[in-house]
Each structure stands twice: as C-alpha cells, then as structure tokens.
Design an enzyme around this catalytic site. Structure first.
Site, PDB file in Angstrom:
ATOM      1  N   SER A  16       5.012   6.825   2.316  1.00 51.84           N
ATOM      2  CA  SER A  16       5.379   5.526   2.885  1.00 51.84           C
ATOM      3  C   SER A  16       4.810   4.423   2.007  1.00 51.84           C
ATOM      4  CB  SER A  16       4.794   5.354   4.290  1.00 51.84           C
ATOM      5  OG  SER A  16       5.224   6.397   5.148  1.00 51.84           O
ATOM      6  N   HIS A  48       0.981   5.301   1.247  1.00 47.71           N
ATOM      7  CA  HIS A  48       0.301   6.246   2.139  1.00 47.71           C
ATOM      8  C   HIS A  48       0.986   7.610   1.982  1.00 47.71           C
ATOM      9  CE1 HIS A  48      -2.182   7.409   5.527  1.00 47.71           C
ATOM     10  NE2 HIS A  48      -1.135   8.046   6.014  1.00 47.71           N
ATOM     11  N   ASN A  86       0.867  -1.187   0.000  1.00 44.68           N
ATOM     12  CA  ASN A  86       0.000   0.000   0.000  1.00 44.68           C
ATOM     13  C   ASN A  86       0.898   1.230   0.000  1.00 44.68           C
ATOM     14  OD1 ASN A  86      -2.470   1.496   0.211  1.00 44.68           O
ATOM     15  ND2 ASN A  86      -1.995   1.861   2.370  1.00 44.68           N
ATOM     16  N   ASP A 137      -2.751   0.726   7.759  1.00 41.86           N
ATOM     17  CA  ASP A 137      -1.477   1.475   7.733  1.00 41.86           C
ATOM     18  C   ASP A 137      -0.447   0.994   8.763  1.00 41.86           C
ATOM     19  OD1 ASP A 137      -2.584   3.108   5.750  1.00 41.86           O
ATOM     20  OD2 ASP A 137      -3.387   4.520   7.222  1.00 41.86           O
TER      21      ASP A 137
END
Ligand code: GRF
Length: 210
Positions: A143, A111, A109, A152
């Site tokens: 990130s 962020h 992912n 997260d």
C-alpha cells in the site's frame, strides 16, 4: 517542466530509496532525490545517498534535543532542498506537526501489506508478515498512502496484491512483497510528478494520463 524534488526519509537498508534513485536517474520518472534524511547515521540509506552524490542528513534525538527541534530541523532540511514531495521509505519515526502541516497531502509512505488491515503502531517489518501469515489470508500486498498524524491511516493512493503461498515463511513473503514495493513506489511518485493525484473528502484519486 522542472523535475519534482523528492525528500526521502529512511531509517534502514534503503532498498526502496535505491529503486527510486535508479528510476529517477534512468528518466523513468520525472523526479530527482534532492535530499535523504535519516535518523540512523549508519543506515544503508545514508550510504546509498552518499554513493549517488545526494545530500544525506542525519537528524534524530541525538542531533536535536527535543521533538520540536527535530520537527523544525526536518522541515528546514526539506525546504532548504526545495522538496515538493516527501517520501517515507522505511522511516521508523513519526513526523512532527509542523512538517505534517507544511506538506499536507504531499507526504507518502509505503506499507508492506494491504491497508487498512495489518497496519498501525507496532506493525512494521517482520511483524506485518507474521500477522498476515497467522491470519490465514491468501493475499497480501503493498500500500502506498498519504501520511497524516495517525500511523498507516492516511488516504490510500495505490495498492498491489501479492499472493500468500501455503508454505511461505515471513521472510519469503517479505521478499515477494518488497519486489512489488520497488515497482509501485516509483510508479506512484511518477503520478505525482505528472500532477495526477488529488485528495477530496479524505480519499485520494489519480486522474488518467492525458
Ligand atoms: C519496506 O518493507 C517498507 O514497506 C517499510 O519498510 C521497509 C523498508 O525497506 N515501510 P527498505 O529500507 O526500503 O529496504
């Protein structure tokens, strides 16, 4: 060696998806986007996939009656397209337990801030940049992390710092961060394609290039 097959999940405009497609097509990373999955049939991400001839699948609460059925359908689509690395690029939903288990340590992912600060449930889009500005922090950034069941909180693979300017608006900061996102995400995917990323005791490590 075969290219790394990516499955990209995206809900919105898909500018990160576009950067990844461009870097794959230009041969800058040894990967190919095999399928794009979106919970939003009208998303820019779906349109971008179609434009590049990439299979685009709409899977959401509308197409699947229960969260379990959605989890099954997402996992099916990823496996059908022989996906080895799942890439969340502005995907606004949590993945289900089956997909998380099948792709453990193989789901990324991105962020738009420096985790573990400014993350967690509800921290997305402009909320993130507003919180960074309100905190008075002088740096923000990007990130890229592995995904686990908590928002997260998975192991961080890479970060890039972006300056916060005194007169920044949330939109200005978001735009500066997004530019770095487009570079860093493909860079990290390249590391995976080269087999350099490993996870030990909940931390991610990237081996030097041979
Ligand atoms: C990016 O800011 C990303 O960090 C966040 O969602 C946004 C997606 O933007 N997770 P786009 O759809 O790739 O343009």
């Amino acid at each position: 060696m075969a290219k790394l097959n990516l499955g990209v999940l995206a809900s919105g405009g898909g500018s990160n998806l576009q950067a990844i497609i461009d870097n794959c097509e230009a041969g800058r990373i040894d990967a190919v986007v095999s399928v794009v999955i979106s919970n939003n049939s009208g998303s820019g991400a779906m349109a971008r996939a179609n434009k590049h001839g990439i299979p685009a699948v709409h899977l959401s609460g509308r197409t699947c009656p229960t969260p379990e059925a959605l989890d099954d359908a997402i996992l099916d689509a990823l496996q059908q397209h022989r996906v080895s690395l799942v890439v969340l690029a502005g995907y606004m939903k949590k993945l289900g337990p089956k997909t998380l288990a099948a792709y453990e340590n193989r789901i990324l992912n991105i962020h738009p801030a420096l985790l573990p600060s400014f993350g967690g449930e509800g921290m997305y889009g402009h909320h993130v940049h507003e919180a960074v500005l309100a905190s008075g922090a002088k740096v923000s950034g990007v990130s890229v992390h592995l995904v686990n069941a908590e928002y997260d909180r998975g192991p961080i693979v890479a970060q890039r710092v972006v300056s916060v300017l005194d007169d920044d608006t949330p939109d200005e900061l978001a735009a500066r961060v997004l530019k770095e996102e487009h570079k860093l995400y493909s860079e990290v995917i390249g590391w995976f394609a080269e087999g350099r990323v490993s996870v030990k005791c909940g931390r991610a490590y990237t081996a030097p290039r041979k």
